[in-house]
Motif scaffolding. Structure first.
Motif, PDB file in Angstrom:
ATOM      1  N   UNK B  14       0.742  -1.350   0.057  1.00  0.00           N
ATOM      2  CA  UNK B  14      -0.150   0.100  -0.025  1.00  0.00           C
ATOM      3  C   UNK B  14       0.866   1.278   0.014  1.00  0.00           C
ATOM      4  N   UNK B  15       1.985   1.351  -0.865  1.00  0.00           N
ATOM      5  CA  UNK B  15       2.826   2.536  -0.969  1.00  0.00           C
ATOM      6  C   UNK B  15       2.661   3.091  -2.313  1.00  0.00           C
ATOM      7  N   UNK B  16       2.158   4.264  -2.276  1.00  0.00           N
ATOM      8  CA  UNK B  16       2.196   4.889  -3.554  1.00  0.00           C
ATOM      9  C   UNK B  16       3.186   6.217  -3.609  1.00  0.00           C
ATOM     10  N   UNK B  17       4.244   6.062  -4.530  1.00  0.00           N
ATOM     11  CA  UNK B  17       5.401   7.107  -4.595  1.00  0.00           C
ATOM     12  C   UNK B  17       5.006   8.105  -5.630  1.00  0.00           C
ATOM     13  N   UNK B  18       4.890   9.333  -5.340  1.00  0.00           N
ATOM     14  CA  UNK B  18       5.104  10.409  -6.300  1.00  0.00           C
ATOM     15  C   UNK B  18       6.567  11.007  -6.486  1.00  0.00           C
ATOM     16  N   UNK B  19       6.866  11.159  -7.930  1.00  0.00           N
ATOM     17  CA  UNK B  19       8.186  11.610  -8.038  1.00  0.00           C
ATOM     18  C   UNK B  19       8.346  12.041  -9.466  1.00  0.00           C
ATOM     19  N   UNK B  21      10.825  11.890 -11.474  1.00  0.00           N
ATOM     20  CA  UNK B  21      11.670  11.026 -11.979  1.00  0.00           C
ATOM     21  C   UNK B  21      11.241   9.805 -12.535  1.00  0.00           C
ATOM     22  N   UNK B  22      11.073   9.399 -13.935  1.00  0.00           N
ATOM     23  CA  UNK B  22      10.647   8.189 -14.559  1.00  0.00           C
ATOM     24  C   UNK B  22      11.548   7.161 -13.850  1.00  0.00           C
ATOM     25  N   UNK B  23      12.915   7.257 -13.670  1.00  0.00           N
ATOM     26  CA  UNK B  23      13.443   6.404 -12.970  1.00  0.00           C
ATOM     27  C   UNK B  23      13.087   5.904 -11.646  1.00  0.00           C
ATOM     28  N   UNK B  24      12.664   6.699 -10.823  1.00  0.00           N
ATOM     29  CA  UNK B  24      12.513   6.506  -9.643  1.00  0.00           C
ATOM     30  C   UNK B  24      10.849   5.892  -9.798  1.00  0.00           C
ATOM     31  N   UNK B  25       9.830   6.388 -10.436  1.00  0.00           N
ATOM     32  CA  UNK B  25       8.486   5.965 -10.729  1.00  0.00           C
ATOM     33  C   UNK B  25       8.768   4.557 -11.148  1.00  0.00           C
ATOM     34  N   UNK B  26       9.396   4.141 -12.175  1.00  0.00           N
ATOM     35  CA  UNK B  26       9.555   2.572 -12.417  1.00  0.00           C
ATOM     36  C   UNK B  26       9.969   1.950 -11.578  1.00  0.00           C
TER      37      UNK B  26
END
Lengths: 367, 367
Positions: B14-19, B21-26
């Protein structure tokens, strides 16, 4: 961790309740928490002595605490009459004009003006400690900064525990280095004197900084069992709650509190403001026409502690007498948005504990 | 509740990560959370299209989301060149003088000045939505206010979920009334655009206000498993985390981020400030000599959105180029105090989940 705190304090539930009302404090202790009586309003130590006599007779032998204010930076000392002379005439004129504009009546002929709150002078706070040591008090908490080492040692000599509030991890470590037994990590959303770091961030930071040396209580934003559970999840050993008791039945027993309660019941979580107008140090208050006036263009900068409270003390007296909910001057946290009903302390405590238990069960089911 | 959110989004944790950076998002999506790519920086929709192609090729078929900015109050529309004309010369002069005083070099001869971020214009944000709908995006989040109803309906028509950030309970209810599927309750301590109510108070307030209609994610102050557990205790179905990914290894893959990371690693939880200087709306930034300059006496009031970012866009370009950690202009939350080490996203995720589990076990043992 919960057991440790309760064992240390001799209480049943990990809920410590700070309140300026002896009626509320005694009810919290009777309900299995630790009631902590705020002493800052007692300019006369004998009056505090009488109130603690009443506490002794009304807590069924359960432990209770007192909260004194010894700011880390010692403010100007002096009797009320000397402090009065340090207040600029423009500030007095602003207060006079503002009260007129807000429609707050003058005190009736013959009613004595009270002195400002002097409890944040070390001389007065030390007299509170002297009185407390003559009673079966379990905990002395200091609301601003580390208490002086000799005060901590005297308290320990009498078998008392010492707690201190902290809004930053480095303050917490300083407290523990000086001998403090319990740290209260007080977040930005709290009522009264409060820093900038929110409870969610501050509590684990302080827990990590003090390690196993002392238990940490979480303060700021707590008014439900879910919030107590969150505090425990963050690593706190219990909750320190102040605002939430202001809408209890027992709080009504202080005359003049009806208008305050009416204002608190109506307020939402956005209706607070962090300002220096109450004491000279940043404190979160209920947002009213009185706080608005101080943030309007042309309003003067608040004076430093203790002068600001001396400046506004007659205003507070007039405001209380006016019984107008739109001008009350009252420290309260953002949790005021949850304070929508007047209930006895025992009911509040029972609900907190039931929801805490229910929340822990729900979390366990997630595994 | 946790199961529902994960099932709905097709994710494991249940962790949604906003960023940004596409590298981080992926990497977040690959690690079992939902990576959400911030689109506001893409003035050119074709550039976003290319980046989403990259996401499609690098997420192992796991779901991901995008974050667009459609402010509830539509700001001035217009091309960069027209917006430039609305900027007062005194503001330009202040920025020029401040950069000189801070020792931030001019752009090298021939380096093109970038336009300001235009992603908060509805015209540009709609082009982001158009692009997103051509990719297998699972979630569109709107960072400021309710997305327009036609955008929500188009997203639903394509089988996408819509999330919206809220800093007050009434905003959350408005979102849900318009058809939003997930509310992100973002507390005061969060980075970027943020309101005044702290996470501890805001989350249960929003959970109570929206009831069973939609799941709520908690945002603001979350950078450890204990804080995720606290968010779940408060009634959230999961955590929305933004700041914490800024010190991951993957974030380094965007050129010019090294100085930013250096500044973030050194900062404590007190080293942020909520200011309008980044976009024109209140947003929490890392406190640096650049933010200090804007709060010094004589500094101008920031301009409204979108003009403020147009005003400072060349400054941001020069600051990034200067690689001086003491002047970076970077949105980040108070959780920056926990960001002390550069690690891969997968390690961050593993630690979060392990500590979440450990915390729930500890809480269960308290019963």
């Amino acid at each position: 961790m919960r057991k440790t705190l309760c064992d240390t304090l001799g209480i049943e539930h990990p809920i410590v309740g700070f309140t300026p009302s002896e009626h509320v404090a005694a009810a919290i202790s009777r309900a299995g928490g630790l009631g902590v009586l705020g002493c800052v309003r007692f300019n006369d130590p004998d009056e505090l002595d009488g109130v603690l006599d009443w506490m002794d007779a009304n807590t069924d032998g359960k432990p209770y605490g007192v909260d004194v204010v010894m700011p880390a930076k010692v403010p100007t000392e002096g009797a009320a009459v000397d402090l009065e002379q340090l207040i600029p005439p423009e500030h007095r004129e602003f207060v006079r004009r503002t009260l007129d504009e807000l429609g707050v009546p003058e005190l009736p002929e013959g009613e004595q003006k009270q002195d400002g709150v002097l409890g944040w002078l070390h001389s007065v706070a030390r007299s509170h400690v002297d009185v407390a040591l003559r009673h079966p008090v379990r905990l002395i908490a200091n609301a601003l900064g580390s208490p002086p080492v000799d005060v901590i040692e005297r308290a320990h000599g009498h078998g008392l525990l010492v707690a201190a509030l902290a809004g930053k991890a480095e303050h917490a470590v300083r407290h523990v280095d000086k001998g403090v037994d319990i740290v209260v990590a007080q977040g930005h959303e709290a009522g009264g004197h409060t820093g900038e770091i929110a409870t969610m961030v501050l509590v684990p930071e302080i827990v990590d900084a003090v390690g196993d040396r002392v238990p940490v209580l979480a303060a700021g934003g707590i008014g439900s069992g879910r919030q107590v559970a969150a505090a425990l999840a963050l690593g706190a050993s219990g909750a320190w709650m102040g605002s939430y008791w202001l809408t209890t039945t027992e709080y009504q027993q202080i005359p003049g509190n009806a208008a305050t309660q009416q204002a608190l019941l109506a307020a939402g979580s956005s209706d607070t403001v962090r300002t220096r107008i109450y004491t000279g140090k940043p404190a979160r208050l209920l947002k009213t026409r009185w706080t608005d006036a101080w943030s309007a263009p042309g309003a003067p900068e608040p004076l430093p502690m203790p002068l600001q409270n001396v400046l506004v003390s007659e205003a507070h007296q007039r405001i209380t007498r006016s019984a107008d909910p739109t001008v009350v001057s009252m420290p309260v946290g953002q949790v005021v948005g949850r304070m929508n009903k007047v209930r006895p302390v025992a009911d509040v405590m029972a609900d907190l504990l039931a929801e805490l238990d229910e929340t822990i069960v729900k979390l366990s089911d997630l595994r």
